[in-house]
Design a protein around this motif. Structure first.
Motif, PDB file in Angstrom:
ATOM      1  N   ARG A 118     -60.999 -67.191  36.350  1.00 33.81           N
ATOM      2  CA  ARG A 118     -60.014 -67.120  35.261  1.00 33.81           C
ATOM      3  C   ARG A 118     -60.266 -65.954  34.319  1.00 33.81           C
ATOM      4  NH1 ARG A 118     -56.594 -71.341  34.409  1.00 33.81           N
ATOM      5  NH2 ARG A 118     -56.960 -73.269  35.583  1.00 33.81           N
ATOM      6  N   SER A 119     -61.512 -65.701  33.966  1.00 35.79           N
ATOM      7  CA  SER A 119     -61.796 -64.673  32.964  1.00 35.79           C
ATOM      8  C   SER A 119     -61.365 -63.290  33.437  1.00 35.79           C
ATOM      9  CB  SER A 119     -63.291 -64.676  32.616  1.00 35.79           C
ATOM     10  OG  SER A 119     -64.078 -64.349  33.749  1.00 35.79           O
ATOM     11  N   VAL A 120     -61.536 -63.002  34.731  1.00 35.71           N
ATOM     12  CA  VAL A 120     -61.149 -61.694  35.265  1.00 35.71           C
ATOM     13  C   VAL A 120     -59.632 -61.601  35.422  1.00 35.71           C
ATOM     14  CG1 VAL A 120     -61.339 -60.167  37.273  1.00 35.71           C
ATOM     15  CG2 VAL A 120     -63.368 -61.301  36.367  1.00 35.71           C
ATOM     16  N   ILE A 121     -59.016 -62.657  35.930  1.00 36.62           N
ATOM     17  CA  ILE A 121     -57.555 -62.672  36.047  1.00 36.62           C
ATOM     18  C   ILE A 121     -56.911 -62.539  34.670  1.00 36.62           C
ATOM     19  CG2 ILE A 121     -55.557 -64.076  36.693  1.00 36.62           C
ATOM     20  CD1 ILE A 121     -57.020 -62.993  39.112  1.00 36.62           C
ATOM     21  N   ASP A 122     -57.482 -63.216  33.668  1.00 34.59           N
ATOM     22  CA  ASP A 122     -56.894 -63.197  32.326  1.00 34.59           C
ATOM     23  C   ASP A 122     -56.823 -61.788  31.750  1.00 34.59           C
ATOM     24  OD1 ASP A 122     -56.459 -65.897  32.302  1.00 34.59           O
ATOM     25  OD2 ASP A 122     -58.120 -66.398  30.961  1.00 34.59           O
TER      26      ASP A 122
END
Length: 304
Positions: A118-122
């Motif tokens: 999630r952190s990278v996609i966000d």
């Protein structure tokens, strides 16, 4: 012919990192007013307790340029819209956005956590959408504007241990194409750059084996400032007929990257059965199969 961005305002996200800093300074040197956006965290997303964008702004102003710092997060709708508002509030307009903000959470796919995904996609994918969406109404109303997005050969070709990053960066390419299609009628263009450069992103590359050390040595030859000229060009009026393209920039080398198109096809009047697919279709299509390459296998020559 001199590229002149005088009278234009641009937003550079991730503007305090090596690539973003080079782009922000080059934009200002070409005459643009610049919003330098950076939240001031480490590569993994931890707070650094400072405002690194201020240093870039000071450098720009010391050279006679115009710039303001912004520390809102691109990974939220509200934060991204505040970044665009910073350009409007300070410079009265917005003419280009450079979606450069990034983070890494490298992990083999079978060990990757939900948070690492999630952190990278966000930041990469959602952030690119949010910033672009915030600028879109203004581009539409003034019937001009340029979106410049950072992708990666990790997504275009492939890489080990980067399922999150690769998915986000290939998603950015598809997003850019959709933006180009939807905004073309308003004289707005959208392009991607896949940068090769030594930066805080590549600074995290492992150096445990000889192969890894050689790879890092190649990256260290690639100066981050080499990315800026292509970004400045794409933001300028000289690029008005350049739309929906993907470029890779590697030291003094510029590559136009391919996009998905049919390679081969097979047809049968009777329709296909699983057995016919195995016996006829796959053997006919197999010569066009791509090997399981990584980025470094495909772009394997030394930087120039």
């Amino acid at each position: 012919m001199k590229i002149d961005l005088g009278g234009k305002a641009v937003v550079v996200t991730g503007g305090a990192g090596a690539i973003g800093r080079g782009i922000a300074i080059a934009m200002a040197r070409a005459g643009a007013s610049v919003v330098v956006n950076d939240i001031g965290v480490s590569l993994s997303g931890e707070s650094g307790g400072g405002t690194p964008a201020d240093s870039v702004v000071e450098t720009i102003r010391a050279a006679g340029g115009k710039a303001v710092a912004n520390s809102d997060s691109v990974s939220t709708w509200q934060g991204a819209h505040k970044v665009i508002a910073a350009a409007l509030d300070n410079f009265g307009r917005i003419d280009a956005v450079i979606n450069n903000a990034g983070t890494l959470q490298d992990r083999m796919f079978f060990r990757m956590s939900e948070e690492e995904w999630r952190s990278v996609i966000d930041v990469h994918l959602r952030g690119t959408f949010f910033i672009s969406r915030g600028a879109a109404p203004h581009f539409k109303d003034q019937e001009s504007g340029a979106f410049i997005h950072m992708t990666s050969t990790s997504g275009l070709i492939g890489n080990l241990g980067q399922a999150n990053y690769s998915a986000a960066k290939l998603g950015v390419v598809a997003l850019s194409k959709s933006i180009a299609l939807d905004m073309e009628r308003f004289n707005v263009r959208s392009n991607c750059i896949a940068p090769f450069a030594w930066s805080r992103m590549t600074n995290s590359l492992p150096t445990e084996t000889e192969e890894q050390r050689e790879r890092v040595a190649r990256f260290q030859k690639m100066e981050a400032d080499k990315i800026a000229p292509m970004a400045v060009f794409l933001a300028s009026e000289q690029a008005k007929d350049v739309n929906a393209q993907v470029f890779a920039v590697r030291a003094n080398e510029i590559m136009l990257m391919g996009q998905a198109r049919p390679l081969r096809s097979v047809h049968t009047a009777e329709g296909w059965t699983p057995e016919a697919v195995a016996q006829h279709a796959i053997p006919a299509l197999r010569p066009g199969f791509y090997p399981l390459h990584r980025s470094s296998d495909v772009i394997s020559w030394d930087p120039v």
